[in-house]
Design a protein around this motif. Structure first.
Motif, PDB file in Angstrom:
ATOM      1  N   PHE A  10       0.835  -1.202   0.000  1.00 14.59           N
ATOM      2  CA  PHE A  10       0.000   0.000   0.000  1.00 14.59           C
ATOM      3  C   PHE A  10       0.873   1.257   0.000  1.00 14.59           C
ATOM      4  N   ASN A  14       0.795   3.622  -3.294  1.00 14.40           N
ATOM      5  CA  ASN A  14       0.034   4.863  -3.134  1.00 14.40           C
ATOM      6  C   ASN A  14       0.876   6.097  -2.853  1.00 14.40           C
ATOM      7  N   PHE A  15       2.069   5.917  -2.303  1.00 12.91           N
ATOM      8  CA  PHE A  15       2.872   7.086  -1.953  1.00 12.91           C
ATOM      9  C   PHE A  15       4.191   7.156  -2.715  1.00 12.91           C
ATOM     10  N   PHE A  17       4.575   5.208  -5.707  1.00  9.23           N
ATOM     11  CA  PHE A  17       4.201   4.870  -7.081  1.00  9.23           C
ATOM     12  C   PHE A  17       5.167   3.877  -7.714  1.00  9.23           C
ATOM     13  N   GLY A  40      -1.909  11.616   4.036  1.00 10.89           N
ATOM     14  CA  GLY A  40      -1.512  10.240   3.751  1.00 10.89           C
ATOM     15  C   GLY A  40      -1.776   9.317   4.927  1.00 10.89           C
ATOM     16  N   GLU A  43      -5.358   8.459   4.811  1.00 12.36           N
ATOM     17  CA  GLU A  43      -5.595   7.461   3.758  1.00 12.36           C
ATOM     18  C   GLU A  43      -5.160   6.076   4.228  1.00 12.36           C
ATOM     19  N   PHE A  47      -7.474   2.742   4.816  1.00 18.20           N
ATOM     20  CA  PHE A  47      -7.118   1.469   4.193  1.00 18.20           C
ATOM     21  C   PHE A  47      -7.013   0.358   5.234  1.00 18.20           C
TER      22      PHE A  47
END
Length: 82
Positions: A10, A14-15, A17, A40, A43, A47
């Motif tokens: 994750f 998501n951070f 890439f 973040g 997020e 999650f």
């Protein structure tokens, strides 16, 4: 359960890439390293709640629980065994 197998992909996707697991060490500070900011963290919490089926209380939303993949995994371990 090894929560790193959930958290690290994750963080990478998501951070950072990437799917390159060497992009961040498990003990690296995500906050001081500028990888995750306050948005973040939110997020990530969303999650984790959805994926792990847990509820993270406001008082648990502290940098000490979310600063690295190691600390996140340890927090999840404590949370799921409590």
């Amino acid at each position: 359960m090894d929560f790193k197998t959930i958290v690290k992909p994750f963080i990478l996707g998501n951070f950072l890439f990437t799917d390159d697991a060497s992009a961040v060490a498990d003990d690296s500070s995500l906050i001081r390293g500028g990888i995750v900011d306050s948005t973040g963290i939110l997020e990530l919490i969303e999650f984790l709640e959805a994926t792990c089926g847990i509820r993270i209380d406001a008082e648990e939303m502290v940098p000490g629980n979310f600063d690295s993949i190691d600390t996140i995994s340890a927090f999840l371990q404590r949370k799921t065994t409590a």
